[in-house]
Design an enzyme around this catalytic site. Structure first.
Site: not given
Ligand SMILES: NC(=O)c1ccc[n+]([C@@H]2O[C@H](COP(=O)([O-])OP(=O)(O)OC[C@H]3O[C@@H](n4cnc5c(N)ncnc54)[C@H](OP(=O)(O)O)[C@@H]3O)[C@@H](O)[C@H]2O)c1
Length: 252
Positions: A149, A162
């Site tokens: 991130s 985080y």
């Molecule tokens: N969105 C942003 O602005 C942003 C910015 C910087 C970095 N990121 C990073 O991008 C990555 C993806 O996030 P996203 O933004 O796409 O958010 P998201 O839509 O909330 O996706 C998170 C994913 O992680 C899965 N997950 C959560 N707990 C889990 C567990 N215990 N075991 C297996 N899977 C699990 C969730 O699926 P289930 O709930 O079905 O398990 C979901 O598929 C993360 O690492 C986040 O830190 C996002």
């Protein structure tokens, strides 16, 4: 799109929504057989049906990667049932913000368990498979993409734990990159800025209220998937080590 990943297998964690779902779909469209890991089976089945309807191969892996045995089983099932593992996208993550003073300790534990330990469990089990894929695979190169991130580069008031987890992902990725470079296992770090996904929705209502105006312009999950697809489709002699991607208007 040219199917440059044909004959390869990719495992994406956190594939049930957001960046992981978009990435799995793009990698499948580039020809990879995809293994989809997360806890919400119904969402994974939906994504898998979409991949199959476009002629691709998808394996649904309902698992909680914070449980070491489930993380290891997801990796091993990918290699056994799809025949190999060329690409691991360590994407599953959680972001729980707010002041450190008075924060529920359980939120800190959840972030460390998923963003750090979950990623390490998957990486540990995947490494022998990735090394083998680089040695005998169709592309003679393998990839581990770790999703960090902007918070993995810059800590801010209110995102301390985080940021701690994402700084850690950066450190691990760079060390592993150096270790595996000679074996053609590329380790890449992707650092997204604000992206419209479910990520922020897991925060407590009072935190959600306080961060509501913090995020302006947002990217789509597909914008990050596009970057990950770019990384893993480079020719064998090119490694994209790190990619920081913000919405154009995001300053910090
Ligand atoms: N969105 C942003 O602005 C942003 C910015 C910087 C970095 N990121 C990073 O991008 C990555 C993806 O996030 P996203 O933004 O796409 O958010 P998201 O839509 O909330 O996706 C998170 C994913 O992680 C899965 N997950 C959560 N707990 C889990 C567990 N215990 N075991 C297996 N899977 C699990 C969730 O699926 P289930 O709930 O079905 O398990 C979901 O598929 C993360 O690492 C986040 O830190 C996002």
């Amino acid at each position: 799109m040219k199917p440059v990943l044909e004959g390869t297998v990719a495992l994406v964690t956190g594939a049930s929504s957001g960046i992981g779902a978009a990435t799995a779909a793009v990698l499948a469209d580039r020809g990879a057989a995809v293994a989809l890991a997360a806890r919400r089976r119904d969402r994974l089945e939906e994504l898998a049906a979409g991949v199959r309807s476009r002629g691709g191969t998808a394996l649904v892996l309902e698992c909680d990667v914070t449980k070491q045995d489930q993380a290891a089983a997801a990796v091993e099932r990918t290699a056994t049932e799809l025949g190999r593992l060329d690409t691991l996208v360590n994407n599953a993550g959680v972001m729980l913000l707010g002041p450190a003073a008075g924060a529920p300790l359980a939120e800190w534990q959840e972030m460390v368990e998923l963003n750090v330990l979950g990623l390490l469990y998957c990486a540990h089990t995947a490494l022998p498979h990735l090394r083998r894929a680089a040695a005998d695979g169709p592309r003679q190169v393998a990839d581990m993409v770790n999703v960090s991130s902007v918070a993995g580069r810059f800590a801010r008031s209110g995102n301390g734990v985080y940021a701690l987890t994402k700084f850690g992902v950066g450190a691990f990725s760079e060390s592993l990159r150096q270790e595996l470079a000679g074996q053609y296992v590329r380790v890449s770090l992707v650092e997204p800025g604000a992206t419209a996904t479910e990520l922020a929705s897991h925060n407590r209502p009072e935190v959600l209220e306080s961060i509501r105006n913090q995020f302006g312009q947002r990217m789509d999950a597909g914008d990050i998937a596009d970057a990950i697809s770019y990384i893993v489709t480079r020719p064998r002699h090119v490694a994209v080590n790190e990619m920081l991607i913000r919405p154009t208007e995001q300053q910090r």
